[in-house]
Write a protein that holds these residues in place. Structure first.
Motif, mmCIF file in Angstrom:
data_model
loop_
_atom_site.group_PDB
_atom_site.id
_atom_site.type_symbol
_atom_site.label_atom_id
_atom_site.label_comp_id
_atom_site.label_asym_id
_atom_site.label_seq_id
_atom_site.Cartn_x
_atom_site.Cartn_y
_atom_site.Cartn_z
ATOM 1 N N ASP A 56 0.817 -1.220 0.000
ATOM 2 C CA ASP A 56 0.000 0.000 0.000
ATOM 3 C C ASP A 56 0.856 1.278 0.000
ATOM 4 N N HIS A 77 1.601 -6.468 -1.793
ATOM 5 C CA HIS A 77 1.143 -7.305 -0.682
ATOM 6 C C HIS A 77 0.070 -6.638 0.161
ATOM 7 N N GLY A 78 -0.474 -5.525 -0.292
ATOM 8 C CA GLY A 78 -1.484 -4.837 0.493
ATOM 9 C C GLY A 78 -2.867 -4.962 -0.124
ATOM 10 N N SER A 79 -3.640 -3.880 0.004
ATOM 11 C CA SER A 79 -5.007 -3.866 -0.524
ATOM 12 C C SER A 79 -5.093 -3.024 -1.793
ATOM 13 N N GLU A 80 -4.023 -3.009 -2.566
ATOM 14 C CA GLU A 80 -3.980 -2.218 -3.790
ATOM 15 C C GLU A 80 -5.097 -2.649 -4.746
ATOM 16 N N PRO A 81 -5.893 -1.700 -5.263
ATOM 17 C CA PRO A 81 -7.019 -2.049 -6.141
ATOM 18 C C PRO A 81 -6.551 -2.410 -7.552
ATOM 19 N N LYS A 97 0.532 -9.852 -7.783
ATOM 20 C CA LYS A 97 -0.391 -9.446 -6.710
ATOM 21 C C LYS A 97 -0.565 -10.597 -5.738
ATOM 22 N N PHE A 99 -2.295 -12.591 -2.578
ATOM 23 C CA PHE A 99 -3.594 -12.805 -1.955
ATOM 24 C C PHE A 99 -3.416 -13.710 -0.742
ATOM 25 N N GLN A 111 -12.250 -11.707 -5.456
ATOM 26 C CA GLN A 111 -11.072 -10.860 -5.590
ATOM 27 C C GLN A 111 -10.218 -11.287 -6.788
ATOM 28 N N TYR A 115 -9.061 -9.071 -10.438
ATOM 29 C CA TYR A 115 -7.696 -8.750 -10.873
ATOM 30 C C TYR A 115 -7.289 -9.517 -12.135
ATOM 31 N N LYS A 127 -2.752 -16.198 4.895
ATOM 32 C CA LYS A 127 -3.277 -14.941 5.424
ATOM 33 C C LYS A 127 -2.678 -14.651 6.795
ATOM 34 N N HIS A 131 1.533 -9.340 6.630
ATOM 35 C CA HIS A 131 1.779 -9.209 5.188
ATOM 36 C C HIS A 131 2.852 -10.185 4.715
#
Length: 203
Positions: A56, A77-81, A97, A99, A111, A115, A127, A131
């Motif tokens: 992020d 490794h974040g919540s990047e759209p 990316k 997950f 999700q 992508y 998870k 991260h």
């Protein structure tokens, strides 16, 4: 099969790793990580493709780290759209990316679908609030439920004992593995002999 070793930061350790038959080396540019490589890695191996890991972070920071560290690919490794991934790919970067998969192995299919076509690879990691780098596995049998078109890299708790299980994975989109914490003496310092023995079994 792509073999990626992530979380490197020590110059001598990187030089030792460079002698092995690996494809990608991962440098973490997320400041809160115990494996944070700094803004510029002290030694960049010439023959191994360099991957930068970000969480992020501002795209301009990513561009600067990519230029300074000769990055082949960006790993998010974040919540990047999805649009974030599209923009970086349009600038010429390979895009991975990540997950997070829960330990039962439930794939976040909604999700993943969002992508699709916007990344070069997915990375399936266990998870965690950290991260990555948890050293924990998810249920790998769930990989057979992945129906997407994007190739994936397997991560999350891979250990020296997993070579046979990895070789048994037959999924057509399985592209490689990402190893990290289970091959360390301490965060950021890898056990080179353990990695060498593991690669010999895989190759």
């Amino acid at each position: 099969m792509i073999i990626k070793v992530c979380g490197m930061r020590d110059e001598e350790n990187i030089r030792q790793l460079e002698q092995l038959d690996i494809d990608w080396i991962g440098f973490i540019f997320y400041p809160d990580s115990p494996r944070f490589a700094g803004k510029r890695v002290k030694y960049l191996p010439a023959k191994i493709k360099k991957i930068g890991v970000f969480v992020d972070q501002n795209p301009q920071v990513i561009r600067e780290r990519a230029a300074d560290n000769q990055l082949y690919a960006i790993q998010l490794h974040g919540s990047e759209p999805p649009w974030y991934c599209i923009n970086l790919r349009l600038e010429g970067y390979k895009l991975i990316k990540s997950f997070g998969i829960d330990k039962d192995g439930h794939l976040p299919n909604a999700q993943l679908n969002a992508y699709e076509g916007k990344c070069d690879y997915y990375l399936f990691d266990t998870k965690t609030e950290l991260h990555g780098g948890s050293g924990e596995k998810f249920n790998w049998s769930s990989l057979e439920n992945y129906k997407g078109e994007t190739p994936f890299i397997l991560s999350g708790g891979i250990s020296p004992e997993d070579a046979d299980a990895i070789k048994s994975i037959q999924h057509p989109k399985f592209a490689g593995i990402d190893i990290n914490s289970r091959f360390e003496h301490q965060p950021g310092i890898k056990n080179i002999e353990a990695i060498k023995n593991f690669i010999d079994k895989l190759r």
